[in-house]
Every structure is written in structure tokens, then in C-alpha cells.
Design a protein around this motif. Structure first.
Motif, PDB file in Angstrom:
ATOM      1  N   ALA A  56       0.830  -1.205   0.000  1.00 37.71           N
ATOM      2  CA  ALA A  56       0.000   0.000   0.000  1.00 37.71           C
ATOM      3  C   ALA A  56       0.866   1.257   0.000  1.00 37.71           C
ATOM      4  O   ALA A  56       0.570   2.231  -0.705  1.00 37.71           O
ATOM      5  CB  ALA A  56      -0.931  -0.005   1.209  1.00 37.71           C
ATOM      6  N   ALA A  57       1.936   1.238   0.793  1.00 37.01           N
ATOM      7  CA  ALA A  57       2.830   2.399   0.878  1.00 37.01           C
ATOM      8  C   ALA A  57       3.515   2.651  -0.461  1.00 37.01           C
ATOM      9  O   ALA A  57       3.694   3.804  -0.876  1.00 37.01           O
ATOM     10  CB  ALA A  57       3.866   2.183   1.975  1.00 37.01           C
ATOM     11  N   LYS A  58       3.895   1.584  -1.140  1.00 33.14           N
ATOM     12  CA  LYS A  58       4.530   1.724  -2.457  1.00 33.14           C
ATOM     13  C   LYS A  58       3.572   2.383  -3.442  1.00 33.14           C
ATOM     14  O   LYS A  58       3.945   3.309  -4.175  1.00 33.14           O
ATOM     15  CB  LYS A  58       4.972   0.347  -2.970  1.00 33.14           C
ATOM     16  N   ASN A  59       2.328   1.925  -3.451  1.00 35.98           N
ATOM     17  CA  ASN A  59       1.330   2.500  -4.351  1.00 35.98           C
ATOM     18  C   ASN A  59       1.019   3.950  -3.991  1.00 35.98           C
ATOM     19  O   ASN A  59       0.839   4.804  -4.866  1.00 35.98           O
ATOM     20  CB  ASN A  59       0.039   1.675  -4.300  1.00 35.98           C
ATOM     21  N   SER A 264      -9.972   3.481   2.337  1.00 41.42           N
ATOM     22  CA  SER A 264     -10.826   3.799   1.192  1.00 41.42           C
ATOM     23  C   SER A 264     -11.365   2.523   0.548  1.00 41.42           C
ATOM     24  O   SER A 264     -10.758   1.447   0.626  1.00 41.42           O
ATOM     25  CB  SER A 264     -10.047   4.602   0.153  1.00 41.42           C
ATOM     26  N   ALA A 265     -12.517   2.651  -0.098  1.00 42.03           N
ATOM     27  CA  ALA A 265     -13.141   1.497  -0.757  1.00 42.03           C
ATOM     28  C   ALA A 265     -12.218   0.907  -1.821  1.00 42.03           C
ATOM     29  O   ALA A 265     -12.160  -0.317  -2.004  1.00 42.03           O
ATOM     30  CB  ALA A 265     -14.469   1.922  -1.390  1.00 42.03           C
ATOM     31  N   LYS A 266     -11.462   1.766  -2.490  1.00 44.21           N
ATOM     32  CA  LYS A 266     -10.556   1.294  -3.538  1.00 44.21           C
ATOM     33  C   LYS A 266      -9.524   0.316  -2.993  1.00 44.21           C
ATOM     34  O   LYS A 266      -9.297  -0.762  -3.558  1.00 44.21           O
ATOM     35  CB  LYS A 266      -9.849   2.487  -4.187  1.00 44.21           C
ATOM     36  N   VAL A 267      -8.897   0.670  -1.888  1.00 45.63           N
ATOM     37  CA  VAL A 267      -7.866  -0.190  -1.299  1.00 45.63           C
ATOM     38  C   VAL A 267      -8.493  -1.404  -0.628  1.00 45.63           C
ATOM     39  O   VAL A 267      -8.008  -2.532  -0.758  1.00 45.63           O
ATOM     40  CB  VAL A 267      -7.008   0.606  -0.293  1.00 45.63           C
ATOM     41  N   GLN A 268      -9.577  -1.195   0.098  1.00 41.45           N
ATOM     42  CA  GLN A 268     -10.227  -2.282   0.824  1.00 41.45           C
ATOM     43  C   GLN A 268     -10.734  -3.367  -0.128  1.00 41.45           C
ATOM     44  O   GLN A 268     -10.601  -4.567   0.146  1.00 41.45           O
ATOM     45  CB  GLN A 268     -11.383  -1.735   1.658  1.00 41.45           C
ATOM     46  N   LYS A 269     -11.306  -2.960  -1.256  1.00 40.31           N
ATOM     47  CA  LYS A 269     -11.906  -3.928  -2.174  1.00 40.31           C
ATOM     48  C   LYS A 269     -10.907  -4.560  -3.141  1.00 40.31           C
ATOM     49  O   LYS A 269     -11.217  -5.561  -3.777  1.00 40.31           O
ATOM     50  CB  LYS A 269     -13.030  -3.258  -2.965  1.00 40.31           C
ATOM     51  N   SER A 270      -9.730  -3.969  -3.237  1.00 44.91           N
ATOM     52  CA  SER A 270      -8.754  -4.518  -4.184  1.00 44.91           C
ATOM     53  C   SER A 270      -7.531  -5.070  -3.470  1.00 44.91           C
ATOM     54  O   SER A 270      -7.371  -6.283  -3.303  1.00 44.91           O
ATOM     55  CB  SER A 270      -8.352  -3.445  -5.209  1.00 44.91           C
ATOM     56  N   TYR A 277      -6.074 -10.545   3.065  1.00 47.06           N
ATOM     57  CA  TYR A 277      -6.684  -9.973   4.267  1.00 47.06           C
ATOM     58  C   TYR A 277      -8.178  -9.770   4.004  1.00 47.06           C
ATOM     59  O   TYR A 277      -8.658  -9.979   2.891  1.00 47.06           O
ATOM     60  CB  TYR A 277      -6.035  -8.629   4.614  1.00 47.06           C
ATOM     61  N   LEU A 278      -8.917  -9.348   5.010  1.00 48.07           N
ATOM     62  CA  LEU A 278     -10.343  -9.109   4.854  1.00 48.07           C
ATOM     63  C   LEU A 278     -10.665  -7.649   5.143  1.00 48.07           C
ATOM     64  O   LEU A 278     -10.158  -7.079   6.115  1.00 48.07           O
ATOM     65  CB  LEU A 278     -11.156  -9.987   5.815  1.00 48.07           C
ATOM     66  N   PRO A 279     -11.516  -7.033   4.314  1.00 52.38           N
ATOM     67  CA  PRO A 279     -11.954  -5.660   4.608  1.00 52.38           C
ATOM     68  C   PRO A 279     -12.753  -5.617   5.906  1.00 52.38           C
ATOM     69  O   PRO A 279     -13.541  -6.520   6.191  1.00 52.38           O
ATOM     70  CB  PRO A 279     -12.845  -5.302   3.407  1.00 52.38           C
TER      71      PRO A 279
END
Length: 298
Positions: A56-59, A264-270, A277-279
């Protein structure tokens, strides 16, 4: 009003407007400089959480070139220590601050990022595919010492624990042993090392985050229940934990933006689901710091 006085009033009005415009422009420019100013975010702690945060940090840094992020592992205990001491922006943890001795929860603010399942693993050659909750507790308490006691081959049980300070270990001990003293055994400081040791040791058993599971080891069902996302979401699978980011006191603007990105929904869902992991929002149950399990209110 005389012509001279009207001219003076008009001149003052123009100056006021220009000053206001100048102040507004300066504020905008300052805001722009603030938005583009270099920012540094450091995160340390849980090895189970680290893969998700590293990706996530890289993105995030790719989309925000002014933000530099560093992610280091060291266990949940180190995460609490580093953020409390001011050595890190965030402490990564698999447990609540209230669960860790020596941590002052009032100084830390919790942000739940995801949920992770915890799964027992064994050496693939062992052939044990499922175990009862009671048997799992007796193994890690040291009361069962041979696999034949749980229907497996005549082979000594080798317990490989995570090291003290591991959030995964704290969660596993609390949810499996329920206060029973764990047997002293071999310890590994990371999920990857525990997995590698189980893979190379006949008769070995350990546990790790579901997101760290690969085909080098065999997962063990509990009471015939599969460690799947669907079973974790409903609480049918008993072993799971939140992945927390802790901040000391009021977060900076850069820290707030990073937390919002992760939630955010973008990170949680992708990314969250992609990495095993689970949202948070998928959970039908929630766990409190004292271990109580409740249905999520609609």
C-alpha cells in the motif's frame, strides 16, 4: 462629501480589496506549497501486517511523489514502543493496545485497517488435516506430545511458536489457550521463518496469518471448519485479529491522508482482498479488546 474625500474613500477601498486578494493568493500558494512539501511516514511493527502496508505504501508514494514511506518489521510490541517513543509515525499491530502489558492505551489512537485470519500449520508430510479445538489447546499447552494422540502418525510433536512480542502469538494464545500456560518451545521472530521451519521439520506445528499461507506447509482445519474468508467474516472460524495502525495523539495531515487511503473502498476492495486480508466492512462480527465477540450492528 467633497471630491477629495470621495477619492480618499475610494483609494482606501481599493487597498482593502487588494489586501484581501493578496492574502487569499498567499493562502492558496501556501496551501499548494503545503500539499507538495516533502512528507515522511514511518511504520513499524507487526510482521503479519507488514506485507499489506508495504504494498500500500509503495502504491501511495507512487501517486504522491512528495511522500516517502518506510516500513519495517519487528513485531507488534516493537510497533507500540516505536510509536510511543516518537520513533515511528505509526505502530503496526495485530492486537489492541489494551492487550499488551506496559502499553498506555490512552496515549495511542487506534485505526483498524483490515482483518487477518490466523491458521495452524503443519509439515505437509504429516498428513493431519483437521484437529479439534481441545486437541489444539492440549498440543500448545504441552499435554499432547505425539501425533498419534490426535489420530496422526506415531511421531513427536514439535511446537514452533512466534517470539514474545508477536501480536499473532498473543492472539493465538488468547483464543486457543484461554489462560492455560503455553509450552515452552522453539520460537521464530517472523511468520516467514516460522513457516520455513515447519516446512523443513517433520512433526512440526505452528500458526501464522492466513495471508502468509503458501503451499510449502499444510493448513489445519479446526473442528472440520475451513480457514476461509467467508468463515472468518461470520466468526465461524474462531482465529482472527484486526490489523491496527496506532498513532500517538493527534495525527498530522499526512498521517490522516494515509489512513484515509488505506480505509478507502478502492484499497479495501482490491489490495486488501488480493493480499489475503479481509476488509473491515465485510465482517459480520466484531471483537472487543477484552475478547468479547459481538454481531456487527447494521
Amino acid at each position: 462629501m467633497t471630491k477629495r474625500r470621495r477619492a480618499m474613500v475610494w483609494g482606501i477601498a481599493v487597498l482593502v480589496v487588494l489586501a484581501a486578494l493578496g492574502g487569499g493568493i498567499a493562502a492558496v500558494q501556501a496551501g499548494q506549497r503545503g500539499a507538495n512539501a516533502p512528507e515522511r511516514l514511518s511504520l513499524t511493527g507487526s510482521t503479519a501486517m507488514a506485507p499489506l502496508i508495504q504494498e500500500a505504501a509503495k502504491n501511495y508514494s507512487a501517486a504522491h511523489p512528495n511522500v516517502t514511506t518506510t516500513v519495517t518489521e519487528g513485531g507488534s510490541a516493537e510497533g507500540f514502543t516505536a510509536v510511543s517513543d516518537g520513533r515511528a509515525s505509526f505502530g503496526m499491530s495485530d492486537i489492541f493496545a489494551e492487550e499488551k502489558d506496559g502499553v498506555v492505551p490512552n496515549n495511542l489512537v487506534d485505526h483498524k485497517i483490515a482483518v487477518v485470519g490466523i491458521v495452524p500449520i503443519v509439515n505437509k508430510r504429516l498428513g493431519v488435516k483437521t484437529i479439534t479445538t481441545t486437541a489444539l489447546r492440549l498440543i500448545f499447552a504441552g499435554q499432547y506430545t505425539n501425533w498419534r494422540q490426535v489420530g496422526g502418525p506415531d511421531m513427536p510433536i514439535t511446537i514452533i511458536n512466534r517470539a514474545e512480542g508477536s501480536g499473532t502469538r498473543t492472539s493465538f494464545d488468547r483464543q486457543v489457550l484461554h489462560g492455560t500456560e503455553p509450552k515452552t518451545g522453539l520460537e521464530q521472530e517472523s511468520s516467514a521463518k516460522a513457516r520455513a521451519m515447519v516446512a523443513s521439520t517433520p512433526g512440526a506445528i505452528s500458526y501464522l496469518a492466513l495471508s502468509d499461507l503458501d503451499d510449502s506447509v499444510a493448513p489445519v482445519y479446526i473442528d472440520g471448519i475451513k480457514p476461509s474468508a467467508a468463515n472468518i467474516e461470520t466468526g465461524t472460524w474462531p482465529l482472527w485479529a484486526y490489523e491496527h495502525l496506532y498513532v500517538k495523539g493527534k495525527p498530522t495531515l499526512a498521517e490522516v491522508r494515509f489512513i484515509q487511503y488505506l480505509q478507502s473502498a478502492k484499497v479495501q476492495k482490491s489490495l486488501v482482498t488480493k493480499m489475503g486480508y479481509l476488509p473491515i466492512k465485510n465482517m459480520k462480527v466484531e471483537r472487543t479488546a477484552d475478547g468479547q465477540l459481538n454481531d456487527v450492528r447494521p
